[in-house]
Design a protein around this motif. Sequence first.
Motif, mmCIF file in Angstrom:
data_model
loop_
_atom_site.group_PDB
_atom_site.id
_atom_site.type_symbol
_atom_site.label_atom_id
_atom_site.label_comp_id
_atom_site.label_asym_id
_atom_site.label_seq_id
_atom_site.Cartn_x
_atom_site.Cartn_y
_atom_site.Cartn_z
ATOM 1 N N SER A 93 11.794 11.094 7.582
ATOM 2 C CA SER A 93 10.431 11.068 7.089
ATOM 3 C C SER A 93 10.064 10.437 5.862
ATOM 4 O O SER A 93 10.923 10.652 4.903
ATOM 5 C CB SER A 93 9.772 12.320 7.080
ATOM 6 N N VAL A 94 9.365 9.267 5.966
ATOM 7 C CA VAL A 94 8.927 8.410 4.697
ATOM 8 C C VAL A 94 8.470 9.379 3.542
ATOM 9 O O VAL A 94 8.953 9.607 2.655
ATOM 10 C CB VAL A 94 8.490 7.297 4.905
ATOM 11 N N GLY A 95 7.434 10.146 3.826
ATOM 12 C CA GLY A 95 6.765 11.008 2.912
ATOM 13 C C GLY A 95 7.727 12.103 2.549
ATOM 14 O O GLY A 95 7.559 12.306 1.217
ATOM 15 N N ARG A 99 -4.808 0.465 10.952
ATOM 16 C CA ARG A 99 -4.100 -0.767 11.688
ATOM 17 C C ARG A 99 -4.712 -0.983 13.029
ATOM 18 O O ARG A 99 -4.443 -2.155 13.628
ATOM 19 C CB ARG A 99 -2.561 -0.152 12.114
ATOM 20 N N TYR A 121 -0.546 13.751 -0.577
ATOM 21 C CA TYR A 121 0.684 14.635 -0.293
ATOM 22 C C TYR A 121 1.611 14.546 -1.491
ATOM 23 O O TYR A 121 2.254 15.201 -1.738
ATOM 24 C CB TYR A 121 1.285 14.972 1.009
ATOM 25 N N ARG A 155 -0.952 6.898 18.807
ATOM 26 C CA ARG A 155 -1.513 5.714 18.069
ATOM 27 C C ARG A 155 -1.967 4.610 19.063
ATOM 28 O O ARG A 155 -1.607 3.442 18.696
ATOM 29 C CB ARG A 155 -0.213 5.249 17.232
ATOM 30 N N ASP A 201 6.065 19.630 7.438
ATOM 31 C CA ASP A 201 6.877 20.892 7.514
ATOM 32 C C ASP A 201 8.156 20.224 6.617
ATOM 33 O O ASP A 201 8.825 21.343 5.872
ATOM 34 C CB ASP A 201 7.361 21.201 8.848
ATOM 35 N N GLN A 202 8.557 19.069 6.863
ATOM 36 C CA GLN A 202 9.735 18.408 6.191
ATOM 37 C C GLN A 202 9.637 18.517 4.544
ATOM 38 O O GLN A 202 10.550 18.833 3.854
ATOM 39 C CB GLN A 202 10.305 17.310 6.861
ATOM 40 N N LYS A 235 0.768 -1.195 -0.044
ATOM 41 C CA LYS A 235 0.181 -0.069 0.049
ATOM 42 C C LYS A 235 0.965 1.268 -0.071
ATOM 43 O O LYS A 235 0.671 2.302 -0.933
ATOM 44 C CB LYS A 235 -0.771 0.155 1.154
ATOM 45 N N ASP A 256 3.718 0.609 12.093
ATOM 46 C CA ASP A 256 2.281 0.241 11.353
ATOM 47 C C ASP A 256 2.050 -1.152 12.197
ATOM 48 O O ASP A 256 0.965 -1.723 11.771
ATOM 49 C CB ASP A 256 2.598 0.199 10.045
ATOM 50 N N ILE A 268 7.325 6.792 17.102
ATOM 51 C CA ILE A 268 6.983 7.554 15.787
ATOM 52 C C ILE A 268 5.627 8.435 15.761
ATOM 53 O O ILE A 268 5.628 9.577 15.512
ATOM 54 C CB ILE A 268 6.802 6.705 14.444
ATOM 55 N N TYR A 269 4.827 7.822 16.375
ATOM 56 C CA TYR A 269 3.225 8.467 16.511
ATOM 57 C C TYR A 269 3.015 8.507 18.191
ATOM 58 O O TYR A 269 2.789 7.441 18.615
ATOM 59 C CB TYR A 269 2.369 7.866 15.814
HETATM 60 N N1 EPU Z 1 7.014 14.237 10.574
HETATM 61 C C1 EPU Z 1 7.310 15.464 10.963
HETATM 62 N N2 EPU Z 1 7.318 16.440 9.662
HETATM 63 C C2 EPU Z 1 7.173 15.985 8.456
HETATM 64 C C3 EPU Z 1 6.873 14.464 8.307
HETATM 65 C C4 EPU Z 1 6.922 13.686 9.438
HETATM 66 O O1 EPU Z 1 7.549 15.877 11.883
HETATM 67 O O2 EPU Z 1 7.281 16.973 7.460
HETATM 68 C C5 EPU Z 1 7.213 13.210 11.646
HETATM 69 C C6 EPU Z 1 5.666 12.486 11.832
HETATM 70 O O3 EPU Z 1 4.696 13.301 12.589
HETATM 71 C C7 EPU Z 1 5.871 11.065 12.368
HETATM 72 C C8 EPU Z 1 7.424 10.871 11.753
HETATM 73 O O4 EPU Z 1 8.044 12.254 11.382
HETATM 74 O O5 EPU Z 1 6.205 11.321 13.742
HETATM 75 C C9 EPU Z 1 7.592 10.044 10.644
HETATM 76 O O6 EPU Z 1 6.550 10.343 9.731
HETATM 77 P P1 EPU Z 1 6.743 10.003 8.244
HETATM 78 O O7 EPU Z 1 6.573 11.066 7.547
HETATM 79 O O8 EPU Z 1 7.699 9.092 8.171
HETATM 80 O O9 EPU Z 1 5.219 9.334 7.923
HETATM 81 P P2 EPU Z 1 4.443 9.432 6.629
HETATM 82 O O10 EPU Z 1 5.033 9.404 5.485
HETATM 83 O O11 EPU Z 1 3.351 10.546 6.797
HETATM 84 C C10 EPU Z 1 4.222 6.693 6.107
HETATM 85 C C11 EPU Z 1 3.298 5.705 5.989
HETATM 86 C C12 EPU Z 1 2.748 5.501 7.434
HETATM 87 C C13 EPU Z 1 3.668 5.017 8.331
HETATM 88 C C14 EPU Z 1 4.752 5.975 8.415
HETATM 89 C C15 EPU Z 1 6.020 5.702 9.207
HETATM 90 C C16 EPU Z 1 2.354 6.296 3.746
HETATM 91 C C17 EPU Z 1 1.428 6.622 2.909
HETATM 92 N N3 EPU Z 1 2.364 6.109 5.192
HETATM 93 O O12 EPU Z 1 3.678 8.059 6.707
HETATM 94 O O13 EPU Z 1 1.796 4.394 7.243
HETATM 95 O O14 EPU Z 1 3.007 4.940 9.579
HETATM 96 O O15 EPU Z 1 5.295 6.270 7.126
HETATM 97 O O16 EPU Z 1 6.612 4.483 8.824
HETATM 98 O O17 EPU Z 1 3.471 5.848 3.452
HETATM 99 C C18 EPU Z 1 -0.176 3.066 7.631
HETATM 100 O O18 EPU Z 1 0.116 2.409 6.656
HETATM 101 O O19 EPU Z 1 -0.603 2.731 8.389
HETATM 102 C C19 EPU Z 1 0.565 4.272 7.984
HETATM 103 C C20 EPU Z 1 0.005 5.424 8.754
#
Ligand code: EPU
Length: 428
Positions: free
Chosen positions: A162-164, A370, A95, A330, A124-125, A22, A304, A326-327
């Motif tokens: 951050s993954v995103g 989840r 996003y 959650r 923000d990142q 996913k 997750d 991480i969260y």
């Molecule tokens: N964060 C920031 N600033 C940012 C981006 C993230 O402070 O600009 C923080 C977040 O608040 C969090 C941490 O960094 O505490 C990690 O966030 P990340 O950006 O890695 O998460 P994400 O990219 O938004 C993806 C998955 C999530 C998964 C997380 C962590 C997708 C669409 N979502 O989210 O998946 O939990 O990485 O591995 O890829 C799920 O599948 O149930 C799910 C929530």
Amino acid sequence: MDKIKIIGGERLRGTIKVSGAKNSAVALIPAAILAESPVTIEGLPDISDVRILGSLIEEIGGAFSFDGKEAVIDPTDMVSMPLPNGKVKKLRASYYLMGAMLGRFKKAVVGLPGGCHLGPRPIDQHIKGFEALGATVTNEQGAIYLRAEELRGARIFLDVVSVGATINIMLAAVRAKGRTIIENAAKEPEIIDVATLLSNMGAKIKGAGTDVIRIDGVEKLSGCRHAIIPDRIEAGTYMIAAAATGGEVIVDNVIPQHVESLTAKLREMGVRVETGEDQILVAGTEVLKAVDVKTLVYPGFPTDLQQPFTALLTKANGTSVVTDTIYSARFKHIDELRRMNANVKVEGRSAIVTGPVKLQGAKVKASDLRAGAALVIAGMMAEGMTEITGVEHIDRGYSGLVEKLSDIGAVIWREKMTDEEVEQVKNA
Ligand code: EPU
């Protein structure tokens, strides 16, 4: 709206096949926007997040055809239409439309993303990265406006792994002039998958999967065919389900290395886990040991899987501490597990689980994806009938979950909710 019903107590036995990832799928589809000819993605999971993204692709003039397995995305006639709210709000991964549209059109308007509520989820990142590449980014009435005269490569150090943000910056940077270096990048397998697609489209990316990614921008990207990686979180969910029901399950179509942190924890609990090339056998035991778990960025234990794993720990002997680094919030599944007789309390970022207890079937609500998986596992462990509402969250990320589990022995089915039940859930 549907609900899921489960009669617990059956041991899972057989082979369960994992679908495409996913969290790759939701980035691969927007990545196709960057091409100038059709992109074919094999093995996409049939989940609502994929279908919503497909219709967003159509909203901006692209063509999206999906037969439940393979999607063809034709970005030829796409235009940079604003996507202020509506469907964008339905999933977090919308996003990625920002990075992809910025890369292709040098401008984009995308509503702030929705998705699971897991506590604060800032972007923000992502924005810091877009700005470093030369974009002006403003937030107007809940939508992000991005515009750049031209995108220029830059050195970007992520303050948070951050993954995103890593993927989003990669999406924009492949079409920037010159070299971009992302430092402190996330290392999740989904990042490698997206980089592989982009490279097949003609992008120049090195280091995906390490914490330094180098991207040399190119003028043009073309369509290609790409096979998605298997979903490590879906695989992990079924591994946990096998252990939770004391069953014996072969999880098929998995990259064992992607779930090593879970494999190690299950073995620590006394579960037999045998890994093959693309299969993992999980055999549960009657007596499970309590373990402590801390979620971390990859290759650490994934956040997750924290919620499904907490359900399993209710059966373990002793006290387990589950900490989500991480969260922070959650833990919405915990109240529901308590309704089912679990002995769990939340202290700050940790859930403290004392076991073993015999879970009891109950009416529970999935508050996020989840959490839903955790409740399905709890339902299969419990005595009697469990009824789960909030199934739309589960449908966002698990392809054919009910059918797959029922094929390996779970007594699980879906039912339509009555109007009265829908009202009750809405007002709860
Ligand atoms: N964060 C920031 N600033 C940012 C981006 C993230 O402070 O600009 C923080 C977040 O608040 C969090 C941490 O960094 O505490 C990690 O966030 P990340 O950006 O890695 O998460 P994400 O990219 O938004 C993806 C998955 C999530 C998964 C997380 C962590 C997708 C669409 N979502 O989210 O998946 O939990 O990485 O591995 O890829 C799920 O599948 O149930 C799910 C929530």
